[in-house]
Design a protein around this motif. Structure first.
Motif, PDB file in Angstrom:
ATOM      1  N   GLN A 135      -8.292   3.833 -36.746  1.00  0.00           N
ATOM      2  CA  GLN A 135      -7.523   3.682 -35.524  1.00  0.00           C
ATOM      3  C   GLN A 135      -7.103   2.237 -35.433  1.00  0.00           C
ATOM      4  O   GLN A 135      -7.912   1.347 -35.261  1.00  0.00           O
ATOM      5  CB  GLN A 135      -8.361   4.085 -34.320  1.00  0.00           C
ATOM      6  N   VAL A 136      -5.844   2.032 -35.560  1.00  0.00           N
ATOM      7  CA  VAL A 136      -5.314   0.685 -35.581  1.00  0.00           C
ATOM      8  C   VAL A 136      -4.748   0.352 -34.221  1.00  0.00           C
ATOM      9  O   VAL A 136      -3.803   0.989 -33.754  1.00  0.00           O
ATOM     10  CB  VAL A 136      -4.211   0.546 -36.653  1.00  0.00           C
ATOM     11  N   LYS A 137      -5.338  -0.603 -33.608  1.00  0.00           N
ATOM     12  CA  LYS A 137      -4.844  -0.988 -32.295  1.00  0.00           C
ATOM     13  C   LYS A 137      -3.968  -2.223 -32.439  1.00  0.00           C
ATOM     14  O   LYS A 137      -4.372  -3.251 -32.956  1.00  0.00           O
ATOM     15  CB  LYS A 137      -6.005  -1.294 -31.350  1.00  0.00           C
ATOM     16  N   VAL A 138      -2.793  -2.071 -31.974  1.00  0.00           N
ATOM     17  CA  VAL A 138      -1.877  -3.192 -31.975  1.00  0.00           C
ATOM     18  C   VAL A 138      -1.736  -3.664 -30.548  1.00  0.00           C
ATOM     19  O   VAL A 138      -1.225  -2.957 -29.698  1.00  0.00           O
ATOM     20  CB  VAL A 138      -0.505  -2.779 -32.533  1.00  0.00           C
ATOM     21  N   CYS A 139      -2.268  -4.825 -30.299  1.00  0.00           N
ATOM     22  CA  CYS A 139      -2.267  -5.312 -28.930  1.00  0.00           C
ATOM     23  C   CYS A 139      -0.844  -5.449 -28.416  1.00  0.00           C
ATOM     24  O   CYS A 139       0.007  -6.056 -29.049  1.00  0.00           O
ATOM     25  CB  CYS A 139      -2.992  -6.642 -28.857  1.00  0.00           C
ATOM     26  N   SER A 140      -0.622  -4.891 -27.281  1.00  0.00           N
ATOM     27  CA  SER A 140       0.722  -4.878 -26.729  1.00  0.00           C
ATOM     28  C   SER A 140       1.166  -6.267 -26.323  1.00  0.00           C
ATOM     29  O   SER A 140       0.353  -7.111 -25.955  1.00  0.00           O
ATOM     30  CB  SER A 140       0.767  -3.960 -25.513  1.00  0.00           C
ATOM     31  N   GLY A 141       2.435  -6.468 -26.403  1.00  0.00           N
ATOM     32  CA  GLY A 141       2.981  -7.744 -25.987  1.00  0.00           C
ATOM     33  C   GLY A 141       2.812  -8.845 -27.004  1.00  0.00           C
ATOM     34  O   GLY A 141       3.104  -9.995 -26.755  1.00  0.00           O
ATOM     35  N   THR A 142       2.326  -8.482 -28.164  1.00  0.00           N
ATOM     36  CA  THR A 142       2.140  -9.500 -29.183  1.00  0.00           C
ATOM     37  C   THR A 142       3.322  -9.565 -30.123  1.00  0.00           C
ATOM     38  O   THR A 142       3.355 -10.366 -31.017  1.00  0.00           O
ATOM     39  CB  THR A 142       0.887  -9.220 -30.012  1.00  0.00           C
ATOM     40  N   GLY A 143       4.260  -8.692 -29.893  1.00  0.00           N
ATOM     41  CA  GLY A 143       5.438  -8.757 -30.729  1.00  0.00           C
ATOM     42  C   GLY A 143       5.436  -7.744 -31.847  1.00  0.00           C
ATOM     43  O   GLY A 143       6.388  -7.629 -32.576  1.00  0.00           O
ATOM     44  N   LEU A 144       4.365  -7.047 -31.961  1.00  0.00           N
ATOM     45  CA  LEU A 144       4.348  -6.036 -32.996  1.00  0.00           C
ATOM     46  C   LEU A 144       3.982  -4.701 -32.403  1.00  0.00           C
ATOM     47  O   LEU A 144       2.966  -4.540 -31.768  1.00  0.00           O
ATOM     48  CB  LEU A 144       3.343  -6.388 -34.079  1.00  0.00           C
ATOM     49  N   GLU A 145       4.814  -3.758 -32.623  1.00  0.00           N
ATOM     50  CA  GLU A 145       4.530  -2.407 -32.140  1.00  0.00           C
ATOM     51  C   GLU A 145       4.622  -1.457 -33.309  1.00  0.00           C
ATOM     52  O   GLU A 145       5.645  -0.883 -33.566  1.00  0.00           O
ATOM     53  CB  GLU A 145       5.533  -2.003 -31.053  1.00  0.00           C
ATOM     54  N   GLY A 146       3.575  -1.320 -33.974  1.00  0.00           N
ATOM     55  CA  GLY A 146       3.593  -0.391 -35.083  1.00  0.00           C
ATOM     56  C   GLY A 146       2.396  -0.612 -35.951  1.00  0.00           C
ATOM     57  O   GLY A 146       1.756  -1.639 -35.851  1.00  0.00           O
ATOM     58  N   PRO A 147       2.070   0.366 -36.771  1.00  0.00           N
ATOM     59  CA  PRO A 147       0.909   0.247 -37.630  1.00  0.00           C
ATOM     60  C   PRO A 147       1.079  -0.902 -38.592  1.00  0.00           C
ATOM     61  O   PRO A 147       2.143  -1.081 -39.162  1.00  0.00           O
ATOM     62  CB  PRO A 147       0.868   1.591 -38.369  1.00  0.00           C
ATOM     63  N   LEU A 148       0.016  -1.644 -38.761  1.00  0.00           N
ATOM     64  CA  LEU A 148       0.134  -2.802 -39.616  1.00  0.00           C
ATOM     65  C   LEU A 148       0.077  -2.405 -41.081  1.00  0.00           C
ATOM     66  O   LEU A 148      -0.305  -1.319 -41.440  1.00  0.00           O
ATOM     67  CB  LEU A 148      -0.988  -3.780 -39.314  1.00  0.00           C
ATOM     68  N   ASP A 149       0.470  -3.337 -41.878  1.00  0.00           N
ATOM     69  CA  ASP A 149       0.425  -3.146 -43.303  1.00  0.00           C
ATOM     70  C   ASP A 149      -1.015  -3.231 -43.756  1.00  0.00           C
ATOM     71  O   ASP A 149      -1.751  -4.131 -43.376  1.00  0.00           O
ATOM     72  CB  ASP A 149       1.254  -4.238 -43.962  1.00  0.00           C
ATOM     73  N   ASP A 150      -1.446  -2.290 -44.560  1.00  0.00           N
ATOM     74  CA  ASP A 150      -2.834  -2.292 -44.991  1.00  0.00           C
ATOM     75  C   ASP A 150      -3.001  -2.860 -46.387  1.00  0.00           C
ATOM     76  O   ASP A 150      -4.041  -2.720 -46.995  1.00  0.00           O
ATOM     77  CB  ASP A 150      -3.415  -0.886 -44.931  1.00  0.00           C
ATOM     78  N   GLY A 151      -1.970  -3.487 -46.882  1.00  0.00           N
ATOM     79  CA  GLY A 151      -2.091  -4.109 -48.181  1.00  0.00           C
ATOM     80  C   GLY A 151      -1.594  -3.229 -49.322  1.00  0.00           C
ATOM     81  O   GLY A 151      -1.449  -3.683 -50.439  1.00  0.00           O
ATOM     82  N   PHE A 152      -1.343  -2.006 -49.020  1.00  0.00           N
ATOM     83  CA  PHE A 152      -0.806  -1.104 -50.019  1.00  0.00           C
ATOM     84  C   PHE A 152       0.644  -0.811 -49.703  1.00  0.00           C
ATOM     85  O   PHE A 152       1.068  -0.897 -48.559  1.00  0.00           O
ATOM     86  CB  PHE A 152      -1.598   0.198 -50.067  1.00  0.00           C
ATOM     87  N   SER A 153       1.361  -0.486 -50.732  1.00  0.00           N
ATOM     88  CA  SER A 153       2.754  -0.154 -50.502  1.00  0.00           C
ATOM     89  C   SER A 153       2.915   1.356 -50.398  1.00  0.00           C
ATOM     90  O   SER A 153       2.486   2.105 -51.271  1.00  0.00           O
ATOM     91  CB  SER A 153       3.619  -0.706 -51.626  1.00  0.00           C
TER      92      SER A 153
END
Length: 311
Positions: A104-122
């Motif tokens: 469960q990836v939480k992207v803190c709101s208002g930080t400029g990123l709204e979406g699942p982060l890159d996990d290092g794999f393509s």
DNA sequence: CCGATTTGACCCGT
DNA sequence: ACGGGTCAAATCGG
């Protein structure tokens, strides 16, 4: 208990020995052998042997001096599925037996990123579906190297209904590909490669989750993401694997040199290909692995502050 | 031109 | 029949 002990030992070893890139290769190998041996003892204590026994012994190898080491435990399922994929469509049956776990990836709101982060794999997106009862569509991704290297890792990304800032990322299968090259965190110059490589991730997030944000923010803002890892549907319903977690402060001592465990394992295999085996191959849904890796300075994509959120 | 994404169709398990 | 997962042609974009 046993695994928790093993993990504690693992962490203890890494921390107390100040395992650093400058340590001799022999020393690191020795320590890792020790740790793994303890870990394996813990595994046998847990009597999840039925699953583990079939598995080739996990191997640890120090790949190079950029303090990345690969831990792998290849399984027959890989070649098996390769064959089935070639010989016919049997992916649906295979799906059930594949390792699967959710972050469960939480992207803190208002930080400029709204979406699942890159996990290092393509990853390459191969589908998207509206899921019954879910407000947001689920995106389907497979490893970019599926065809070139036969890597069968896939993941599903779905935004949580309750909390828009949470993305449930379900991984299936492990990476069998050599992901060192495209990985932004594994590259010698992470920032440059990351901004370049995250192009598609950024776009995909915009399109898929309807929240376009500037690319420039990503690198910084990943630092406030939270990831929870839990294992699912791996066959056993026995409560033999209590959840455990590292305290958030444990990893973040600010000493980059001592973060070989977190940055190396996570960037190379821990979250990508090793975790399902290493963490909890036979847990029930109620048991999940929780892992903290707060200021993972070098872990550029910034998995951080993993806590037992409870599901 | 090539690789990634989109999206409707298709397949499979329940 | 339905829902989830995958395929693949069309499209996009660097």
């Amino acid at each position: 208990m046993g695994v928790g002990h093993g993990m504690a030992l693992l962490y203890w070893g890494l921390k107390c020995h100040h395992l650093s890139p400058s340590s001799s290769l022999e020393a690191r190998q020795f320590l890792l052998d020790k740790i793994l041996s303890s870990y394996e003892k813990s595994l046998s204590l847990l009597n999840w042997g039925a699953w583990v026994a079939d598995q080739p012994k996990p191997t640890v190898g120090i790949v190079d001096s950029t303090h990345s080491f690969a831990i792998s435990s290849p399984r027959s399922e890989v070649s098996d599925q390769d064959c089935k994929e070639e010989c016919g469509r049997d992916v649906y049956k295979k799906r059930k037996t594949q390792s699967r776990w959710t972050e469960q990836v939480k992207v803190c709101s208002g930080t400029g990123l709204e979406g699942p982060l890159d996990d290092g794999f393509s990853w390459r997106k191969y589908g998207q579906k509206d899921i019954l009862g879910a407000n947001f569509p689920r995106g389907y991704y497979r490893c970019t190297h599926r065809h070139s290297q036969g890597c069968l890792a896939t993941k599903q990304v779905q935004r949580s209904d309750e909390d828009r800032s949470i993305f449930e990322v379900t991984y299936r299968g492990r990476h069998t590909c050599n992901q060192a090259s495209p990985s932004p965190v594994a590259s010698p110059s992470p920032k440059n490669d990351f901004s370049k490589q995250s192009k598609y991730h950024c776009k995909q997030q915009q399109q898929n989750q309807d929240k376009p944000k500037p690319t420039e923010d990503i690198f910084v803002n990943f630092g406030s993401d939270c990831v929870q890892v839990k294992n699912e549907e791996l066959g056993s319903k026995d409560d033999i694997f209590p959840s455990f977690s590292f305290p958030c402060t444990s990893f973040g001592n600010g000493d980059e040199e001592n973060n070989i465990f977190t940055e190396s394992m996570m960037e190379n295999s821990f979250l990508g290909s090793f975790s399902p085996t290493f963490i909890s191959p036979a847990t029930s849904e109620s048991n999940y692995f929780s892992m903290s890796a707060c200021p993972l300075n070098s872990f550029a994509i910034g998995y951080q502050n993993v806590q037992t959120l409870g599901v």
